[in-house]
Design a protein around this motif. Structure first.
Motif, PDB file in Angstrom:
ATOM      1  N   ARG A 161       0.887  -0.821   0.064  1.00 29.39           N
ATOM      2  CA  ARG A 161      -0.194  -0.382  -0.034  1.00 29.39           C
ATOM      3  C   ARG A 161       1.231   1.153   0.087  1.00 29.39           C
ATOM      4  O   ARG A 161       1.945   1.351   0.521  1.00 29.39           O
ATOM      5  N   SER A 162       0.339   1.463  -1.041  1.00 27.62           N
ATOM      6  CA  SER A 162       1.205   3.603  -1.206  1.00 27.62           C
ATOM      7  C   SER A 162       2.720   3.093  -1.366  1.00 27.62           C
ATOM      8  O   SER A 162       2.737   5.327  -1.375  1.00 27.62           O
ATOM      9  N   ILE A 163       3.302   1.889  -1.780  1.00 28.11           N
ATOM     10  CA  ILE A 163       4.821   2.267  -2.005  1.00 28.11           C
ATOM     11  C   ILE A 163       4.691   1.641  -3.294  1.00 28.11           C
ATOM     12  O   ILE A 163       3.988   0.150  -3.610  1.00 28.11           O
ATOM     13  N   GLU A 164       5.831   1.450  -3.988  1.00 24.29           N
ATOM     14  CA  GLU A 164       6.238   1.224  -5.227  1.00 24.29           C
ATOM     15  C   GLU A 164       7.742   0.645  -5.359  1.00 24.29           C
ATOM     16  O   GLU A 164       8.489   1.639  -5.718  1.00 24.29           O
ATOM     17  N   LEU A 165       8.260  -0.106  -4.535  1.00 24.37           N
ATOM     18  CA  LEU A 165       9.427  -0.793  -4.574  1.00 24.37           C
ATOM     19  C   LEU A 165      10.312  -1.038  -5.512  1.00 24.37           C
ATOM     20  O   LEU A 165      11.354  -0.696  -5.665  1.00 24.37           O
ATOM     21  N   SER A 183      14.995 -10.986   7.795  1.00 25.71           N
ATOM     22  CA  SER A 183      14.992 -10.082   7.222  1.00 25.71           C
ATOM     23  C   SER A 183      16.706 -10.064   5.901  1.00 25.71           C
ATOM     24  O   SER A 183      17.334 -11.035   6.486  1.00 25.71           O
ATOM     25  N   VAL A 184      16.398  -9.750   5.184  1.00 26.26           N
ATOM     26  CA  VAL A 184      17.143  -9.162   4.324  1.00 26.26           C
ATOM     27  C   VAL A 184      17.627  -7.437   3.763  1.00 26.26           C
ATOM     28  O   VAL A 184      16.076  -7.120   3.585  1.00 26.26           O
ATOM     29  N   ALA A 185      18.269  -7.232   3.171  1.00 33.87           N
ATOM     30  CA  ALA A 185      19.027  -6.140   2.989  1.00 33.87           C
ATOM     31  C   ALA A 185      18.599  -5.982   1.033  1.00 33.87           C
ATOM     32  O   ALA A 185      19.778  -6.913   0.757  1.00 33.87           O
ATOM     33  N   ILE A 186      18.921  -5.032   0.908  1.00 34.97           N
ATOM     34  CA  ILE A 186      17.876  -4.683  -1.101  1.00 34.97           C
ATOM     35  C   ILE A 186      18.848  -3.783  -1.111  1.00 34.97           C
ATOM     36  O   ILE A 186      18.091  -2.876  -0.547  1.00 34.97           O
ATOM     37  N   LEU A 187      19.478  -3.573  -2.460  1.00 34.96           N
ATOM     38  CA  LEU A 187      20.568  -2.370  -2.633  1.00 34.96           C
ATOM     39  C   LEU A 187      20.102  -2.537  -3.992  1.00 34.96           C
ATOM     40  O   LEU A 187      19.702  -2.856  -4.965  1.00 34.96           O
ATOM     41  N   LEU A 188      18.564  -0.947  -4.001  1.00 30.31           N
ATOM     42  CA  LEU A 188      18.219  -0.672  -5.351  1.00 30.31           C
ATOM     43  C   LEU A 188      19.303  -0.027  -6.266  1.00 30.31           C
ATOM     44  O   LEU A 188      19.066   1.654  -5.639  1.00 30.31           O
ATOM     45  N   PRO A 189      19.572  -0.190  -7.462  1.00 30.05           N
ATOM     46  CA  PRO A 189      20.304   0.698  -8.035  1.00 30.05           C
ATOM     47  C   PRO A 189      19.799   2.032  -8.682  1.00 30.05           C
ATOM     48  O   PRO A 189      18.321   2.011  -8.886  1.00 30.05           O
ATOM     49  N   ALA A 190      20.292   3.062  -8.540  1.00 28.06           N
ATOM     50  CA  ALA A 190      19.486   4.288  -9.330  1.00 28.06           C
ATOM     51  C   ALA A 190      19.424   3.694 -11.119  1.00 28.06           C
ATOM     52  O   ALA A 190      20.405   2.900 -11.888  1.00 28.06           O
ATOM     53  N   GLN A 191      18.929   4.911 -11.862  1.00 28.73           N
ATOM     54  CA  GLN A 191      18.110   5.191 -13.386  1.00 28.73           C
ATOM     55  C   GLN A 191      18.359   3.551 -13.906  1.00 28.73           C
ATOM     56  O   GLN A 191      19.052   2.752 -15.071  1.00 28.73           O
ATOM     57  N   GLN A 192      17.488   2.205 -13.396  1.00 26.32           N
ATOM     58  CA  GLN A 192      16.986   1.436 -13.566  1.00 26.32           C
ATOM     59  C   GLN A 192      15.497   0.915 -13.544  1.00 26.32           C
ATOM     60  O   GLN A 192      14.609   2.452 -13.416  1.00 26.32           O
ATOM     61  N   THR A 193      15.304   0.747 -15.223  1.00 28.33           N
ATOM     62  CA  THR A 193      13.528   0.259 -15.330  1.00 28.33           C
ATOM     63  C   THR A 193      12.896  -0.422 -14.444  1.00 28.33           C
ATOM     64  O   THR A 193      13.692  -1.463 -13.808  1.00 28.33           O
ATOM     65  N   GLN A 194      11.854  -0.791 -14.664  1.00 33.43           N
ATOM     66  CA  GLN A 194      10.878  -1.493 -13.495  1.00 33.43           C
ATOM     67  C   GLN A 194      11.484  -2.925 -13.312  1.00 33.43           C
ATOM     68  O   GLN A 194      11.690  -3.717 -12.402  1.00 33.43           O
ATOM     69  N   ALA A 195      11.600  -3.500 -14.622  1.00 31.98           N
ATOM     70  CA  ALA A 195      12.056  -4.870 -14.825  1.00 31.98           C
ATOM     71  C   ALA A 195      13.396  -5.081 -14.000  1.00 31.98           C
ATOM     72  O   ALA A 195      13.175  -6.697 -13.475  1.00 31.98           O
ATOM     73  N   ALA A 196      14.118  -4.588 -14.137  1.00 31.91           N
ATOM     74  CA  ALA A 196      15.604  -4.563 -13.478  1.00 31.91           C
ATOM     75  C   ALA A 196      15.376  -4.107 -12.372  1.00 31.91           C
ATOM     76  O   ALA A 196      15.949  -5.665 -11.765  1.00 31.91           O
ATOM     77  N   LEU A 197      14.304  -3.711 -12.001  1.00 34.01           N
ATOM     78  CA  LEU A 197      14.808  -3.558 -10.536  1.00 34.01           C
ATOM     79  C   LEU A 197      13.331  -4.550  -9.599  1.00 34.01           C
ATOM     80  O   LEU A 197      14.159  -5.008  -8.890  1.00 34.01           O
ATOM     81  N   ARG A 198      13.109  -5.539 -10.312  1.00 28.92           N
ATOM     82  CA  ARG A 198      12.346  -6.933 -10.063  1.00 28.92           C
ATOM     83  C   ARG A 198      13.477  -7.506 -10.096  1.00 28.92           C
ATOM     84  O   ARG A 198      13.438  -8.583  -9.280  1.00 28.92           O
ATOM     85  N   ALA A 199      13.699  -7.449 -11.363  1.00 31.89           N
ATOM     86  CA  ALA A 199      15.067  -8.780 -11.103  1.00 31.89           C
ATOM     87  C   ALA A 199      16.402  -8.836  -9.474  1.00 31.89           C
ATOM     88  O   ALA A 199      16.427  -9.774  -9.268  1.00 31.89           O
ATOM     89  N   VAL A 200      15.524  -7.347  -9.609  1.00 40.50           N
ATOM     90  CA  VAL A 200      17.285  -7.602  -8.230  1.00 40.50           C
ATOM     91  C   VAL A 200      15.747  -7.545  -7.169  1.00 40.50           C
ATOM     92  O   VAL A 200      17.266  -8.081  -5.781  1.00 40.50           O
ATOM     93  N   LEU A 201      14.714  -7.523  -6.964  1.00 42.15           N
ATOM     94  CA  LEU A 201      14.130  -7.865  -5.537  1.00 42.15           C
ATOM     95  C   LEU A 201      13.811  -9.116  -5.650  1.00 42.15           C
ATOM     96  O   LEU A 201      13.630  -9.668  -4.503  1.00 42.15           O
TER      97      LEU A 201
END
Length: 354
Positions: free
Chosen positions: A143-147, A165-183
């Motif tokens: 709700r209210s956020i989009e990782l 718990s897990v720590a995730i580094l979401l890189p900058a200047q990446q598409t939504q598909a690339a961020l989902r692949a990281v997640l």
């Protein structure tokens, strides 16, 4: 007597080495352990047959409970379908009364749990649960956020579910598909997966793709994980997608399938028509599952009957083998055995008995 005890205690206090040597000799003594008696092949085979028969009987009992539960659901769905059709054809207070009854039936179906020995047999979408067909996953969104929202700066987030718990580094200047692949691989450690997303219908430039979210990310988890996260997920961010600072509970919104009775609506004629179609599909699905359940139950019953027949045949063969050893005059057989072992004649035995 008291003096003797006190003397021995004083000797032990003066000679601790003697006590230590005595304890070492006691520890060096081999401990006798009774040898484990191995089960005979016949007894082991019998125990295995008992275990298989017991397992089969539990399977049949579970299928009977599931069958009764599905028939009860089908009766409730038929009644609900009739109420929905009646609500479409009437109005006023009568329509409101029919809808109220339909809502009560909907709530009853949504909270109906069919279990055997504390294990669910049907999931929340009225699907049979088995080893080959697990429960349908729960689908939800944050709700209210989009990782997976593209950002111009990288962000390190921390997600905690229960004790993991897990720590995730979401890189900058990446598409939504690339961020989902990281997640995806990180969330898999928490028993959460990302649902496949439908391809975007319209084409957008790369610059706009980095600033706007194409679609909302949907997540999947099993029933056990859903019980832990249904009230929210603990997350920590750095101000890009999540507020910076202390950990916060991010609420989740469950996304319901048409097979889930909680998704059915009764507010308008259009919703009532769609609900009727969904009920008909659910009834058809339950009828198919009943046929599959009856076929598997019949197969297990035939296997149990063959097992019982095999046991009876084996028992008859064993009785035939033991019959010559169970004569009516065991004393004469024992005497013959004694005479054979002692190598004596009948007259010698008679003279000894006299």
């Amino acid at each position: 007597m008291i003096k003797g005890v006190s003397d021995s205690l004083s000797v032990q206090q003066r000679s601790p080495s003697v006590v230590a040597a005595t304890l070492d000799r006691q520890q060096d003594k081999p401990t006798f352990t009774a040898p484990a008696s191995a089960l005979s092949p016949h007894r082991l085979r019998v125990y295995q047959q008992w275990a298989n028969v017991t397992r089969g009987q539990h399977t049949i009992s579970a299928s009977q409970v599931a069958e009764q539960g599905m028939r009860h659901i089908m009766v409730q769905l038929t009644q609900l379908n009739r109420l929905v059709k009646d609500a479409q054809s009437c109005g006023g207070d009568q329509r409101a009364e029919k809808i109220n009854e339909a809502v009560l039936l909907q709530d009853h179906l949504a909270h109906l749990h069919i279990t055997y020995q504390h294990k669910p047999l049907l999931d929340h979408q009225f699907n049979l649960i088995s080893a080959k067909r697990p429960s349908s996953p729960r689908q939800f969104v944050l709700r209210s956020i989009e990782l997976a929202q593209p950002k111009s700066r990288q962000e390190r987030i921390l997600i905690q579910v229960d004790a993991k718990s897990v720590a995730i580094l979401l890189p900058a200047q990446q598409t939504q598909a690339a961020l989902r692949a990281v997640l995806a691989p990180k969330l898999a450690q928490l028993a959460i997966s990302i649902a496949p997303s439908a391809p975007a219908s319209s084409t957008t430039s790369s610059a706009s793709a980095l600033t706007t979210s194409v679609s909302t990310t949907r997540y999947l988890c099993d029933q056990a994980c859903w019980q832990k996260i249904s009230a929210g997920i603990m997350m920590t961010g750095q101000g890009q997608r999540l507020p910076a600072g202390e950990a916060r509970i991010i609420k989740v919104d469950e996304q319901l399938s048409w097979q889930d009775p909680r998704e059915w609506g009764f507010n308008s004629n259009a919703e009532l028509k769609h609900t009727t179609a969904k009920i008909d599909k659910s009834l058809f699905k339950l009828q198919q599952q009943l046929r599959e359940l009856n076929q598997s139950s019949s197969k297990i019953q035939r296997q149990l009957q063959r097992a019982h027949t095999y046991n009876a045949h084996e028992l008859e063969q064993m009785l035939l083998h033991l019959a010559p050893l169970m004569q009516a005059n065991p004393f004469s057989l024992q005497m013959r055995s004694i005479m054979a072992q002692a190598n004596v004649t009948r007259l010698q035995v008679s003279s000894l008995l006299e």
